[in-house]
Design a protein around this motif. Structure first.
Motif, PDB file in Angstrom:
ATOM      1  N   GLU A 157      16.619  -9.034   6.714  1.00 28.32           N
ATOM      2  CA  GLU A 157      17.078  -8.564   8.019  1.00 28.32           C
ATOM      3  C   GLU A 157      16.903  -9.629   9.107  1.00 28.32           C
ATOM      4  O   GLU A 157      17.530  -9.568  10.149  1.00 28.32           O
ATOM      5  N   LEU A 158      16.030 -10.602   8.862  1.00 25.16           N
ATOM      6  CA  LEU A 158      15.766 -11.666   9.836  1.00 25.16           C
ATOM      7  C   LEU A 158      16.164 -13.049   9.317  1.00 25.16           C
ATOM      8  O   LEU A 158      15.748 -14.065   9.878  1.00 25.16           O
ATOM      9  N   ALA A 159      16.974 -13.085   8.290  1.00 29.44           N
ATOM     10  CA  ALA A 159      17.334 -14.355   7.657  1.00 29.44           C
ATOM     11  C   ALA A 159      17.938 -15.362   8.632  1.00 29.44           C
ATOM     12  O   ALA A 159      17.728 -16.564   8.488  1.00 29.44           O
ATOM     13  N   ASP A 160      18.664 -14.889   9.636  1.00 32.25           N
ATOM     14  CA  ASP A 160      19.296 -15.796  10.606  1.00 32.25           C
ATOM     15  C   ASP A 160      18.584 -15.821  11.957  1.00 32.25           C
ATOM     16  O   ASP A 160      19.137 -16.315  12.929  1.00 32.25           O
ATOM     17  N   ASP A 161      17.379 -15.294  12.003  1.00 29.17           N
ATOM     18  CA  ASP A 161      16.635 -15.202  13.259  1.00 29.17           C
ATOM     19  C   ASP A 161      15.821 -16.473  13.475  1.00 29.17           C
ATOM     20  O   ASP A 161      14.761 -16.662  12.884  1.00 29.17           O
ATOM     21  N   LYS A 162      16.337 -17.371  14.318  1.00 32.93           N
ATOM     22  CA  LYS A 162      15.672 -18.657  14.562  1.00 32.93           C
ATOM     23  C   LYS A 162      14.303 -18.486  15.217  1.00 32.93           C
ATOM     24  O   LYS A 162      13.373 -19.226  14.921  1.00 32.93           O
ATOM     25  N   GLN A 163      14.183 -17.523  16.127  1.00 31.34           N
ATOM     26  CA  GLN A 163      12.918 -17.311  16.823  1.00 31.34           C
ATOM     27  C   GLN A 163      11.801 -16.966  15.834  1.00 31.34           C
ATOM     28  O   GLN A 163      10.730 -17.568  15.861  1.00 31.34           O
ATOM     29  N   ALA A 164      12.062 -16.000  14.974  1.00 30.72           N
ATOM     30  CA  ALA A 164      11.053 -15.597  13.987  1.00 30.72           C
ATOM     31  C   ALA A 164      10.759 -16.738  13.021  1.00 30.72           C
ATOM     32  O   ALA A 164       9.593 -17.014  12.713  1.00 30.72           O
ATOM     33  N   ASP A 165      11.785 -17.413  12.558  1.00 33.05           N
ATOM     34  CA  ASP A 165      11.589 -18.509  11.617  1.00 33.05           C
ATOM     35  C   ASP A 165      10.744 -19.616  12.239  1.00 33.05           C
ATOM     36  O   ASP A 165       9.776 -20.081  11.625  1.00 33.05           O
ATOM     37  N   GLU A 166      11.065 -20.008  13.449  1.00 32.61           N
ATOM     38  CA  GLU A 166      10.330 -21.096  14.105  1.00 32.61           C
ATOM     39  C   GLU A 166       8.856 -20.762  14.300  1.00 32.61           C
ATOM     40  O   GLU A 166       7.989 -21.600  14.062  1.00 32.61           O
ATOM     41  N   VAL A 167       8.566 -19.541  14.723  1.00 35.94           N
ATOM     42  CA  VAL A 167       7.166 -19.194  14.983  1.00 35.94           C
ATOM     43  C   VAL A 167       6.360 -19.155  13.682  1.00 35.94           C
ATOM     44  O   VAL A 167       5.224 -19.626  13.633  1.00 35.94           O
ATOM     45  N   LEU A 212       6.280  -9.496  17.320  1.00 38.48           N
ATOM     46  CA  LEU A 212       7.697  -9.823  17.267  1.00 38.48           C
ATOM     47  C   LEU A 212       8.352  -9.199  16.027  1.00 38.48           C
ATOM     48  O   LEU A 212       9.428  -8.606  16.119  1.00 38.48           O
ATOM     49  N   LEU A 213       7.686  -9.326  14.877  1.00 38.87           N
ATOM     50  CA  LEU A 213       8.213  -8.711  13.657  1.00 38.87           C
ATOM     51  C   LEU A 213       8.367  -7.203  13.825  1.00 38.87           C
ATOM     52  O   LEU A 213       9.387  -6.626  13.429  1.00 38.87           O
TER      53      LEU A 213
END
Length: 102
Positions: free
Chosen positions: A32-42, A85-86
């Motif tokens: 569900e967050l595969a394209d979420d840059k914010q979550a990935d970066e953190v 955030l998650l």
């Protein structure tokens, strides 16, 4: 219900995803967050900081920890903020657990 565990391990992404049977199905952001840059970066930043708490060379592998308690507390706050955030982004899709030891 599906579960996400936030768990730190050397050179492993800090998100561990389990299905409703309790079986590990992934060690990455949930689909569900595969394209979420914010979550990935953190979470990449969290992992990079964690990995740098170790010496790993051809001679030794050992935990060296933080240079100060203030750095440790800031890191723990970063993890708390990432978990919040998650929870905001995923809602009720997953149960989220933390197992953080630093």
């Amino acid at each position: 219900m599906k579960k996400i565990k936030i768990y730190l391990d050397y050179k492993c992404f800090p998100i561990w995803i389990y299905n409703d049977k309790g079986e590990l199905i992934g060690n990455d952001l949930p689909k569900e967050l595969a394209d979420d840059k914010q979550a990935d970066e953190v979470f990449v930043k969290i992992q990079n900081i964690y990995d740098n708490l170790f010496i790993n060379d051809l001679i030794e592998f050992k935990y060296i920890g933080f240079s100060s308690e203030i750095d440790r507390e800031g890191y723990l706050k970063m993890i708390d903020d990432a978990v919040k955030l998650l929870k905001i982004k995923l809602g009720d899709l997953y149960v989220i657990e933390e197992k953080i030891e630093v």
